[in-house]
Motif scaffolding. Structure first.
Motif, PDB file in Angstrom:
ATOM      1  N   LYS A   1      -4.576  -0.616  13.110  1.00 56.08           N
ATOM      2  CA  LYS A   1      -4.766  -0.498  14.549  1.00 56.08           C
ATOM      3  C   LYS A   1      -4.528  -2.031  15.066  1.00 56.08           C
ATOM      4  O   LYS A   1      -4.136  -2.198  16.352  1.00 56.08           O
ATOM      5  CB  LYS A   1      -5.979   0.226  15.307  1.00 56.08           C
ATOM      6  CG  LYS A   1      -5.987   1.655  15.149  1.00 56.08           C
ATOM      7  CD  LYS A   1      -6.435   2.297  16.297  1.00 56.08           C
ATOM      8  CE  LYS A   1      -6.283   3.778  16.697  1.00 56.08           C
ATOM      9  NZ  LYS A   1      -5.564   4.443  15.535  1.00 56.08           N
ATOM     10  N   LYS A   2      -4.954  -2.982  14.301  1.00 55.82           N
ATOM     11  CA  LYS A   2      -4.735  -4.261  14.541  1.00 55.82           C
ATOM     12  C   LYS A   2      -4.497  -5.060  13.491  1.00 55.82           C
ATOM     13  O   LYS A   2      -4.836  -4.650  12.169  1.00 55.82           O
ATOM     14  CB  LYS A   2      -5.982  -4.853  15.437  1.00 55.82           C
ATOM     15  CG  LYS A   2      -7.185  -4.702  14.869  1.00 55.82           C
ATOM     16  CD  LYS A   2      -8.195  -5.412  15.875  1.00 55.82           C
ATOM     17  CE  LYS A   2      -9.539  -5.734  14.897  1.00 55.82           C
ATOM     18  NZ  LYS A   2     -10.780  -5.452  15.272  1.00 55.82           N
ATOM     19  N   ILE A   3      -3.976  -6.388  13.500  1.00 56.00           N
ATOM     20  CA  ILE A   3      -3.587  -7.372  12.415  1.00 56.00           C
ATOM     21  C   ILE A   3      -4.904  -7.502  11.740  1.00 56.00           C
ATOM     22  O   ILE A   3      -6.161  -7.816  12.294  1.00 56.00           O
ATOM     23  CB  ILE A   3      -2.904  -8.363  12.671  1.00 56.00           C
ATOM     24  CG1 ILE A   3      -1.539  -8.077  13.262  1.00 56.00           C
ATOM     25  CG2 ILE A   3      -2.803  -9.468  11.484  1.00 56.00           C
ATOM     26  CD1 ILE A   3      -0.735  -9.169  14.063  1.00 56.00           C
ATOM     27  N   GLY A   4      -4.936  -7.377  10.400  1.00 58.46           N
ATOM     28  CA  GLY A   4      -5.934  -7.936   9.501  1.00 58.46           C
ATOM     29  C   GLY A   4      -7.103  -6.688   9.331  1.00 58.46           C
ATOM     30  O   GLY A   4      -8.077  -6.825   8.548  1.00 58.46           O
ATOM     31  N   GLN A   5      -6.942  -5.578  10.153  1.00 57.45           N
ATOM     32  CA  GLN A   5      -8.108  -4.527   9.853  1.00 57.45           C
ATOM     33  C   GLN A   5      -8.121  -4.055   8.362  1.00 57.45           C
ATOM     34  O   GLN A   5      -7.000  -3.929   7.751  1.00 57.45           O
ATOM     35  CB  GLN A   5      -7.592  -3.410  10.849  1.00 57.45           C
ATOM     36  CG  GLN A   5      -8.724  -2.419  10.789  1.00 57.45           C
ATOM     37  CD  GLN A   5      -8.058  -0.731  11.402  1.00 57.45           C
ATOM     38  OE1 GLN A   5      -7.008  -0.859  12.218  1.00 57.45           O
ATOM     39  NE2 GLN A   5      -8.915  -0.033  11.185  1.00 57.45           N
TER      40      GLN A   5
ATOM     41  N   ALA B   1       4.971  -1.646  -4.513  1.00 57.89           N
ATOM     42  CA  ALA B   1       6.125  -2.136  -3.650  1.00 57.89           C
ATOM     43  C   ALA B   1       5.281  -2.766  -2.492  1.00 57.89           C
ATOM     44  O   ALA B   1       5.941  -3.824  -2.029  1.00 57.89           O
ATOM     45  CB  ALA B   1       6.526  -0.611  -3.021  1.00 57.89           C
ATOM     46  N   PHE B   2       4.225  -2.607  -2.367  1.00 62.91           N
ATOM     47  CA  PHE B   2       3.552  -3.416  -1.150  1.00 62.91           C
ATOM     48  C   PHE B   2       3.206  -4.702  -1.642  1.00 62.91           C
ATOM     49  O   PHE B   2       3.339  -5.684  -1.073  1.00 62.91           O
ATOM     50  CB  PHE B   2       2.127  -2.691  -0.854  1.00 62.91           C
ATOM     51  CG  PHE B   2       2.439  -1.548   0.195  1.00 62.91           C
ATOM     52  CD1 PHE B   2       2.745  -1.787   1.591  1.00 62.91           C
ATOM     53  CD2 PHE B   2       2.378  -0.445  -0.285  1.00 62.91           C
ATOM     54  CE1 PHE B   2       2.846  -0.490   2.250  1.00 62.91           C
ATOM     55  CE2 PHE B   2       2.705   0.924   0.427  1.00 62.91           C
ATOM     56  CZ  PHE B   2       2.747   0.745   1.759  1.00 62.91           C
ATOM     57  N   ASP B   3       2.796  -4.681  -3.138  1.00 60.16           N
ATOM     58  CA  ASP B   3       2.142  -6.047  -3.576  1.00 60.16           C
ATOM     59  C   ASP B   3       3.561  -6.870  -3.747  1.00 60.16           C
ATOM     60  O   ASP B   3       3.341  -8.063  -3.897  1.00 60.16           O
ATOM     61  CB  ASP B   3       1.585  -6.028  -5.032  1.00 60.16           C
ATOM     62  CG  ASP B   3       0.104  -5.192  -4.672  1.00 60.16           C
ATOM     63  OD1 ASP B   3      -0.141  -5.109  -3.675  1.00 60.16           O
ATOM     64  OD2 ASP B   3      -0.411  -4.635  -5.650  1.00 60.16           O
ATOM     65  N   LYS B   4       4.617  -6.469  -4.057  1.00 62.58           N
ATOM     66  CA  LYS B   4       5.803  -7.175  -4.145  1.00 62.58           C
ATOM     67  C   LYS B   4       6.520  -7.790  -2.956  1.00 62.58           C
ATOM     68  O   LYS B   4       7.469  -8.539  -3.098  1.00 62.58           O
ATOM     69  CB  LYS B   4       6.859  -6.278  -4.984  1.00 62.58           C
ATOM     70  CG  LYS B   4       6.991  -6.262  -6.325  1.00 62.58           C
ATOM     71  CD  LYS B   4       8.119  -5.645  -6.945  1.00 62.58           C
ATOM     72  CE  LYS B   4       7.949  -4.867  -8.258  1.00 62.58           C
ATOM     73  NZ  LYS B   4       8.629  -3.677  -8.203  1.00 62.58           N
TER      74      LYS B   4
ATOM     75  N   ILE C   1       2.990 -13.924   4.664  1.00 62.44           N
ATOM     76  CA  ILE C   1       2.009 -13.456   5.817  1.00 62.44           C
ATOM     77  C   ILE C   1       1.263 -12.295   5.212  1.00 62.44           C
ATOM     78  O   ILE C   1       0.213 -12.022   5.634  1.00 62.44           O
ATOM     79  CB  ILE C   1       2.816 -12.869   6.929  1.00 62.44           C
ATOM     80  CG1 ILE C   1       3.839 -11.751   6.886  1.00 62.44           C
ATOM     81  CG2 ILE C   1       3.363 -14.001   7.911  1.00 62.44           C
ATOM     82  CD1 ILE C   1       4.486 -11.102   8.047  1.00 62.44           C
ATOM     83  N   TYR C   2       1.646 -11.713   4.167  1.00 61.45           N
ATOM     84  CA  TYR C   2       0.592 -10.586   3.392  1.00 61.45           C
ATOM     85  C   TYR C   2      -0.241 -11.176   2.684  1.00 61.45           C
ATOM     86  O   TYR C   2      -1.098 -10.220   2.141  1.00 61.45           O
ATOM     87  CB  TYR C   2       1.727  -9.520   2.612  1.00 61.45           C
ATOM     88  CG  TYR C   2       2.885  -8.968   3.743  1.00 61.45           C
ATOM     89  CD1 TYR C   2       2.469  -7.939   4.725  1.00 61.45           C
ATOM     90  CD2 TYR C   2       4.080  -9.171   3.777  1.00 61.45           C
ATOM     91  CE1 TYR C   2       3.211  -7.229   5.568  1.00 61.45           C
ATOM     92  CE2 TYR C   2       5.120  -8.761   4.587  1.00 61.45           C
ATOM     93  CZ  TYR C   2       4.508  -7.582   5.564  1.00 61.45           C
ATOM     94  OH  TYR C   2       5.434  -7.148   6.099  1.00 61.45           O
ATOM     95  N   ARG C   3      -0.198 -12.398   2.080  1.00 62.99           N
ATOM     96  CA  ARG C   3      -1.238 -12.816   1.147  1.00 62.99           C
ATOM     97  C   ARG C   3      -2.541 -12.946   1.665  1.00 62.99           C
ATOM     98  O   ARG C   3      -2.775 -13.414   2.835  1.00 62.99           O
ATOM     99  CB  ARG C   3      -0.707 -14.171   0.807  1.00 62.99           C
ATOM    100  CG  ARG C   3      -0.390 -14.688  -0.627  1.00 62.99           C
ATOM    101  CD  ARG C   3       0.164 -15.649  -0.941  1.00 62.99           C
ATOM    102  NE  ARG C   3       1.711 -15.859  -0.969  1.00 62.99           N
ATOM    103  CZ  ARG C   3       2.609 -16.738  -0.377  1.00 62.99           C
ATOM    104  NH1 ARG C   3       1.735 -17.970  -0.280  1.00 62.99           N
ATOM    105  NH2 ARG C   3       3.647 -16.760  -0.834  1.00 62.99           N
ATOM    106  N   GLY C   4      -3.472 -12.425   0.931  1.00 63.70           N
ATOM    107  CA  GLY C   4      -4.853 -12.403   1.145  1.00 63.70           C
ATOM    108  C   GLY C   4      -5.196 -11.460   2.265  1.00 63.70           C
ATOM    109  O   GLY C   4      -6.362 -11.489   2.964  1.00 63.70           O
ATOM    110  N   LYS C   5      -4.366 -10.296   2.597  1.00 63.58           N
ATOM    111  CA  LYS C   5      -4.610  -9.409   3.627  1.00 63.58           C
ATOM    112  C   LYS C   5      -5.031  -7.996   2.895  1.00 63.58           C
ATOM    113  O   LYS C   5      -4.496  -7.996   1.812  1.00 63.58           O
ATOM    114  CB  LYS C   5      -3.424  -9.166   4.560  1.00 63.58           C
ATOM    115  CG  LYS C   5      -3.007 -10.538   5.402  1.00 63.58           C
ATOM    116  CD  LYS C   5      -3.904 -10.599   6.624  1.00 63.58           C
ATOM    117  CE  LYS C   5      -3.614 -11.468   7.377  1.00 63.58           C
ATOM    118  NZ  LYS C   5      -3.792 -12.993   6.981  1.00 63.58           N
TER     119      LYS C   5
END
Ligand code: SAM
Length: 580
Positions: free
Chosen positions: A406-410, A432-435, A440-444
């Motif tokens: 619902k929000k970034i980083g949840q 597919a998500f990990d690739k 911006i996706y790192r560490g999320k």
């Protein structure tokens, strides 16, 4: 393979070489003879080149190189265009003494400059691709064999990357000369080079100093031609002289835009249009960029056709701290240029189309591989892409997407507990998500998305595609009581009531707004409409200019209109804060 294997020697050159009995001539002697004939210093750099050439001359069979030259942004200027370019600028460039072509390729522009400017005393050229250097050298030889009485400057051609070439040193050594920089730098972006795993890049790749999220999400992408253009201006801005460069239109826009902070000593910025499709068989808009050095910095650029000697057709650039695309029209609409009281938002970014974009058939969803998927309805939302925003209103969708946050980083662990089918599907496609490449996706949390917040869940939206060049806004309705989501190529304003959305939709599609937007939008940008552009629409001033009758709203809207305008006032006083 012999390094000359692609070189076709003209009849003229063949005759000349026979006449001088090239087979019996030594290395130094031939270099001297070529220098006398052409002005080219060290025609052959070493004995290996010299021997290779002799062998080629005795055994001429031409093999055409088929290697891909994409990473070198290779769009050679044809002879006819080169002459038109030089003839167009000749009256503006007075007696240059140095001609510099920083990526001279097959040498047509260099030769056109050489032919048309009798005042030139030195020519300096740089090119990374050896076969082109030979082509250019023999072209020059051919030219002087046909025109032996023509002005013969000293010509030095470097086989080097322009990124290693010492521009600073050249600038120092030529400070008392009148320079003409004439060229056509590579048409390729650093993002394309990264994809090609090419290192044909300047060492300092973030030359625009783009920081943080903008750098990560692509604002840091730049054209190599733009980097070269900027480096040349930076180094030669204190010289007497000018620059005439064939570049993508977006480069000319960016150079003019960056004048605000760079304040380079350039003036008479001009953009000469031509048909890039016809001249280069390229599906990108390009023009001739011209400017004079060593003047107080100007921050605007005139536009005109390359082949028509007509007055300027348009001027774009900075007006009172605002960057505009059509200065003349802008004056009429400048009052609308401000800050939008509502915050424009970009749609959802997931970089995982194959998994996240679904179509629905009956009770089932299907992904890009046509796999049938069973999901709980809860996290599935109707979804629109740029191509879905062609009509004035959207009441149905082709696609659906999974909104994992619902929000970034949840945290996304909750999905496992509450929606096991959805979790199972996401988990099965975890790879597919990990690739996903974007940092911006790192560490999320797993299955994270971006461009999500309370605003995404507003039921009514007014949206526009960032990619399409149409000045048309679309009214987006919820479907089955669920807000419709947009992808990250779209921008939107979200509303709680349909009336607010309808009024905003009418305001934005009014001809006044469209004309205002046309005076500030640059259609050559990959994204013509961006958050920055849309945030400039001062809806309050627009609403003051118009009333609900102008918007074709009936009288039942009168109260809603008054409330809407009041709301704009309030928002103007306390603007919403931007998070992403
Ligand atoms: C768009 S083409 C134009 C060539 C030439 N200036 C003309 O007008 O025809 C760009 C040229 O830049 C050359 N090039 C690419 N990267 C280079 C580099 N790092 N240094 C020097 N030349 C480069 C390519 O080989 C190609 O010949």
């Amino acid at each position: 393979m012999n390094q000359f294997s692609q070189i076709i020697l003209s009849e003229n050159i063949n005759q000349f070489l026979h006449k001088i009995e090239v087979k019996n001539i030594g290395f130094t002697q031939l270099n001297e003879l070529f220098f006398e004939t052409t002005g080219i210093v060290d025609f052959f750099n070493d004995i290996v080149e010299f021997e290779d050439f002799k062998q080629h001359f005795c055994n001429q069979n031409v093999k055409i190189d088929t290697i891909s030259r994409t990473e070198f942004g290779d769009f050679q200027t044809n002879n006819d265009l080169s002459i038109r370019v030089v003839k167009r600028i000749i009256s503006q460039v007075q007696n240059p003494t140095i001609l510099f072509e920083p990526t001279f390729g097959e040498g047509n522009l260099l030769l056109a400059g050489l032919q048309e400017f009798d005042s030139i005393e030195r020519v300096i050229g740089v090119e990374i691709y050896k076969p082109y250097i030979w082509k250019t050298k023999f072209k020059i030889l051919d030219y002087y064999l046909n025109n032996s009485s023509k002005n013969k400057p000293i010509i030095t051609l470097y086989h080097e990357s322009i990124f290693d070439f010492d521009l600073n040193n050249l600038a120092k050594n030529t400070i008392n000369d009148k320079i003409l920089i004439l060229g056509n730098p590579p048409w390729v972006t650093n993002a394309q080079l990264t994809t090609l795993e090419s290192d044909n890049l300047p060492r300092k790749s973030n030359f625009k100093n783009i920081a943080g999220l903008d750098a990560m999400t692509g604002k840091g992408n730049f054209d190599i031609g733009e980097y070269i253009t900027q480096s040349l201006i930076r180094n030669f801005q204190n010289h007497q002289g000018s620059m005439a460069f064939l570049v993508k239109n977006i480069v000319i826009k960016n150079i003019t835009f960056d004048q605000k902070r760079n304040n380079f000593f350039i003036k008479n910025l001009q953009k000469f249009h031509f048909d890039a499709k016809r001249e280069f068989n390229a599906s990108v808009e390009a023009s001739l960029f011209f400017c004079d050095f060593n003047y107080d910095a100007e921050q605007f650029c005139h536009e005109v056709n390359l082949d028509k000697k007509t007055p300027f057709e348009n001027t774009f650039g900075w007006v009172n701290n605002k960057f505009v695309s059509v200065m003349e029209d802008y004056e009429v609409y400048a009052n609308l240029d401000g800050i939008c009281p509502f915050e424009w938002r970009q749609g959802v970014k997931h970089d995982c189309t194959a998994v996240m974009e679904l179509r629905k058939d009956g009770d089932y969803f299907f992904n890009a591989d046509n796999n049938q998927i069973e999901l709980e309805d809860n996290l599935v939302y109707p979804f629109l892409k740029s191509s879905d925003l062609k009509n004035k209103e959207v009441t149905e969708v082709r696609k659906y997407t999974i909104i994992t946050q619902k929000k970034i980083g949840q945290e996304t662990d909750y999905i496992k507990e509450l929606y096991p089918l959805t979790y199972q599907y996401l988990k099965a496609n975890e790879d597919a998500f990990d690739k996903r490449k974007s940092s911006i996706y790192r560490g999320k949390p797993k299955f994270s998305i971006f461009g999500i917040g309370d605003y995404s869940f507003k039921p009514y939206k007014v949206a526009i595609s960032g990619l399409y060049k149409t000045f048309s806004f679309t009214l987006v309705f919820p479907l089955n009581d669920k807000p419709t989501m947009l992808d990250d190529t779209c921008y939107f304003l979200g509303f709680d009531t349909v009336e607010e959305a309808i009024i905003t939709h009418r305001l934005l599609n009014h001809s006044i707004t469209q004309n205002f937007l046309k005076s500030i939008v640059f259609l050559e940008a990959k994204r013509a409409f961006t958050k920055d552009i849309l945030m400039r629409i001062n809806l309050l001033n627009l609403a003051r200019l118009l009333n609900f009758v102008d918007l074709d709203l009936d009288y039942s809207f009168q109260k809603k209109w008054d409330k809407y305008v009041q709301n704009l006032h309030n928002e103007q006083l306390t603007p919403q804060l931007s998070l992403f």
